[in-house]
Design a protein around this motif. Structure first.
Motif, PDB file in Angstrom:
ATOM      1  N   ARG A 175       0.824  -1.203   0.000  1.00  0.00           N
ATOM      2  CA  ARG A 175       0.000   0.000   0.000  1.00  0.00           C
ATOM      3  C   ARG A 175       0.860   1.257   0.000  1.00  0.00           C
ATOM      4  NH1 ARG A 175      -5.101  -0.020   3.839  1.00  0.00           N
ATOM      5  NH2 ARG A 175      -5.502  -1.703   2.330  1.00  0.00           N
ATOM      6  N   VAL A 176       1.964   1.252   0.753  1.00  0.00           N
ATOM      7  CA  VAL A 176       2.873   2.396   0.759  1.00  0.00           C
ATOM      8  C   VAL A 176       3.480   2.601  -0.624  1.00  0.00           C
ATOM      9  CG1 VAL A 176       5.057   3.272   1.679  1.00  0.00           C
ATOM     10  CG2 VAL A 176       3.388   2.222   3.214  1.00  0.00           C
ATOM     11  N   MET A 177       3.889   1.494  -1.244  1.00  0.00           N
ATOM     12  CA  MET A 177       4.446   1.593  -2.599  1.00  0.00           C
ATOM     13  C   MET A 177       3.408   2.134  -3.579  1.00  0.00           C
ATOM     14  SD  MET A 177       6.597  -2.000  -2.633  1.00  0.00           S
ATOM     15  CE  MET A 177       7.088  -1.807  -4.344  1.00  0.00           C
ATOM     16  N   GLN A 178       2.138   1.747  -3.370  1.00  0.00           N
ATOM     17  CA  GLN A 178       1.073   2.250  -4.240  1.00  0.00           C
ATOM     18  C   GLN A 178       0.895   3.754  -4.054  1.00  0.00           C
ATOM     19  OE1 GLN A 178      -2.658   0.288  -3.626  1.00  0.00           O
ATOM     20  NE2 GLN A 178      -3.775   1.548  -5.081  1.00  0.00           N
ATOM     21  N   TYR A 179       0.958   4.226  -2.798  1.00  0.00           N
ATOM     22  CA  TYR A 179       0.861   5.660  -2.528  1.00  0.00           C
ATOM     23  C   TYR A 179       1.990   6.417  -3.232  1.00  0.00           C
ATOM     24  CZ  TYR A 179      -2.598   4.745   1.143  1.00  0.00           C
ATOM     25  OH  TYR A 179      -3.703   4.386   1.845  1.00  0.00           O
ATOM     26  N   GLU A 180       3.212   5.852  -3.163  1.00  0.00           N
ATOM     27  CA  GLU A 180       4.361   6.506  -3.806  1.00  0.00           C
ATOM     28  C   GLU A 180       4.184   6.566  -5.318  1.00  0.00           C
ATOM     29  OE1 GLU A 180       7.837   5.261  -0.559  1.00  0.00           O
ATOM     30  OE2 GLU A 180       7.536   4.062  -2.394  1.00  0.00           O
ATOM     31  N   ALA A 181       3.664   5.482  -5.905  1.00  0.00           N
ATOM     32  CA  ALA A 181       3.443   5.461  -7.357  1.00  0.00           C
ATOM     33  C   ALA A 181       2.386   6.480  -7.764  1.00  0.00           C
ATOM     34  CB  ALA A 181       3.017   4.060  -7.797  1.00  0.00           C
ATOM     35  N   GLU A 182       1.330   6.577  -6.961  1.00  0.00           N
ATOM     36  CA  GLU A 182       0.287   7.565  -7.253  1.00  0.00           C
ATOM     37  C   GLU A 182       0.845   8.988  -7.189  1.00  0.00           C
ATOM     38  OE1 GLU A 182      -2.814   6.781  -4.520  1.00  0.00           O
ATOM     39  OE2 GLU A 182      -3.506   4.951  -5.525  1.00  0.00           O
ATOM     40  N   ALA A 183       1.729   9.240  -6.199  1.00  0.00           N
ATOM     41  CA  ALA A 183       2.316  10.572  -6.076  1.00  0.00           C
ATOM     42  C   ALA A 183       3.176  10.897  -7.286  1.00  0.00           C
ATOM     43  CB  ALA A 183       3.142  10.656  -4.792  1.00  0.00           C
ATOM     44  N   ASP A 184       3.983   9.924  -7.755  1.00  0.00           N
ATOM     45  CA  ASP A 184       4.821  10.147  -8.943  1.00  0.00           C
ATOM     46  C   ASP A 184       3.957  10.390 -10.168  1.00  0.00           C
ATOM     47  OD1 ASP A 184       7.044   9.790  -7.376  1.00  0.00           O
ATOM     48  OD2 ASP A 184       7.304   7.667  -7.891  1.00  0.00           O
ATOM     49  N   THR A 185       2.881   9.625 -10.307  1.00  0.00           N
ATOM     50  CA  THR A 185       1.991   9.777 -11.470  1.00  0.00           C
ATOM     51  C   THR A 185       1.336  11.148 -11.473  1.00  0.00           C
ATOM     52  OG1 THR A 185       1.549   7.393 -11.465  1.00  0.00           O
ATOM     53  CG2 THR A 185      -0.001   8.803 -12.660  1.00  0.00           C
ATOM     54  N   THR A 186       0.907  11.591 -10.307  1.00  0.00           N
ATOM     55  CA  THR A 186       0.278  12.914 -10.192  1.00  0.00           C
ATOM     56  C   THR A 186       1.241  14.015 -10.582  1.00  0.00           C
ATOM     57  OG1 THR A 186      -1.113  12.100  -8.407  1.00  0.00           O
ATOM     58  CG2 THR A 186      -0.931  14.481  -8.645  1.00  0.00           C
ATOM     59  N   GLU A 187       2.512  13.879 -10.180  1.00  0.00           N
ATOM     60  CA  GLU A 187       3.520  14.887 -10.529  1.00  0.00           C
ATOM     61  C   GLU A 187       3.765  14.915 -12.022  1.00  0.00           C
ATOM     62  OE1 GLU A 187       8.120  16.079  -9.269  1.00  0.00           O
ATOM     63  OE2 GLU A 187       7.052  14.427  -8.280  1.00  0.00           O
ATOM     64  N   ASP A 188       3.847  13.744 -12.661  1.00  0.00           N
ATOM     65  CA  ASP A 188       4.051  13.691 -14.113  1.00  0.00           C
ATOM     66  C   ASP A 188       2.881  14.320 -14.848  1.00  0.00           C
ATOM     67  OD1 ASP A 188       6.427  12.426 -13.664  1.00  0.00           O
ATOM     68  OD2 ASP A 188       5.633  10.391 -13.956  1.00  0.00           O
ATOM     69  N   MET A 189       1.658  14.037 -14.363  1.00  0.00           N
ATOM     70  CA  MET A 189       0.478  14.599 -15.012  1.00  0.00           C
ATOM     71  C   MET A 189       0.454  16.115 -14.872  1.00  0.00           C
ATOM     72  SD  MET A 189      -2.435  11.834 -13.882  1.00  0.00           S
ATOM     73  CE  MET A 189      -3.715  12.814 -14.642  1.00  0.00           C
ATOM     74  N   SER A 190       0.937  16.622 -13.722  1.00  0.00           N
ATOM     75  CA  SER A 190       0.971  18.070 -13.528  1.00  0.00           C
ATOM     76  C   SER A 190       1.924  18.732 -14.511  1.00  0.00           C
ATOM     77  CB  SER A 190       1.391  18.377 -12.088  1.00  0.00           C
ATOM     78  OG  SER A 190       1.511  19.767 -11.892  1.00  0.00           O
ATOM     79  N   GLN A 191       3.061  18.096 -14.781  1.00  0.00           N
ATOM     80  CA  GLN A 191       4.020  18.641 -15.747  1.00  0.00           C
ATOM     81  C   GLN A 191       3.458  18.607 -17.164  1.00  0.00           C
ATOM     82  OE1 GLN A 191       6.908  20.106 -15.263  1.00  0.00           O
ATOM     83  NE2 GLN A 191       6.764  19.890 -12.993  1.00  0.00           N
ATOM     84  N   SER A 192       2.761  17.518 -17.514  1.00  0.00           N
ATOM     85  CA  SER A 192       2.251  17.366 -18.881  1.00  0.00           C
ATOM     86  C   SER A 192       1.052  18.271 -19.157  1.00  0.00           C
ATOM     87  CB  SER A 192       1.851  15.908 -19.129  1.00  0.00           C
ATOM     88  OG  SER A 192       0.805  15.516 -18.252  1.00  0.00           O
ATOM     89  N   SER A 193       0.414  18.767 -18.091  1.00  0.00           N
ATOM     90  CA  SER A 193      -0.781  19.615 -18.283  1.00  0.00           C
ATOM     91  C   SER A 193      -0.439  21.091 -18.489  1.00  0.00           C
ATOM     92  CB  SER A 193      -1.716  19.444 -17.074  1.00  0.00           C
ATOM     93  OG  SER A 193      -1.079  19.920 -15.896  1.00  0.00           O
TER      94      SER A 193
END
Length: 222
Positions: A175-193
């Motif tokens: 679950r912790v690893m999933q939280y970290e992956a979600e945080a990385d994905t959110t950051e990438d999406m913020s850059q691409s937007s």
């Protein structure tokens, strides 16, 4: 009464294992046995005290009868000196009765005295054995408590590393690893937007900085 102590030796040496097999608490059972032993000792002490009192009473009465024998003998001698043979005879007859009483009382006193000595020896033996059993009981109680503590610790330690605990820990890690992956994905999406205007805005900010630097150089404010 004295048989109880023999039974106690058997209980502590062999029946303790039986108590454990029956899931009985050995500490409580040993405490109960010690209370019964103490009660038996008190009972014997009371019997010894009663026998001692009887011995003293018999001794006192025997001494009184012996004193009367001596008294009547002297009185008979006095009567003979006074030429009163009839009085001397009666004194000697009474002396004979006191002698019989003394012999009976003295014999009873000797038997009672022997009984007292036997009871005292038994009482000393019981007290000695009681103290020995008390020391052994304290040792067994300490061993029992230590065994209980070690058993509890072993059960606790074994439960820590069981499959259920391990699986629960792995689920939390995932679950912790999933939280970290979600945080990385959110950051990438913020850059691409970022929009084209956002990029030009950054460029315009760079031009202002360059113009400000040139102006400060011209005015000698560097």
């Amino acid at each position: 009464m004295f048989k109880f102590f023999n039974r106690m030796r058997t209980v502590v040496s062999s029946e303790l294992n039986s108590m454990l097999d029956k899931a009985e608490d050995p500490v409580k059972m040993l405490d109960q046995f010690m209370r019964e032993m103490a009660a038996d000792i008190q009972e014997v002490e009371a019997a010894v005290a009663k026998q001692i009192a009887s011995e003293k009473m018999l001794k006192r009465k025997a001494n009184d009868a012996e004193a009367m024998v001596e008294k009547r003998l002297k009185q008979a001698e006095q009567a003979i000196e006074a030429d009163n043979e009839d009085l001397a005879r009666r004194a000697l007859e009474d002396k004979k009765g006191h002698e019989a009483t003394f012999n009976t009382l003295n014999e009873s006193w000797e038997h009672t005295k022997n009984d007292v000595e036997i009871l005292k020896a038994k009482l000393d033996e019981m007290k000695k054995e009681y103290h020995e059993m008390k020391l052994k009981k304290d040792s067994l109680k300490a061993r029992a408590e230590s065994a209980k503590t070690r058993t509890k610790m072993n059960r606790t330690m074994s439960s820590i590393g069981n499959d259920e605990s391990r699986r629960g820990f792995e689920r939390m890690e995932e679950r912790v690893m999933q939280y970290e992956a979600e945080a990385d994905t959110t950051e990438d999406m913020s850059q691409s937007s970022r929009t084209l205007d956002d990029e030009f805005k950054d460029l315009s900010n760079d031009d202002i900085d360059e113009e400000l630097a040139a102006l400060k150089q011209k005015m000698g404010k560097q």
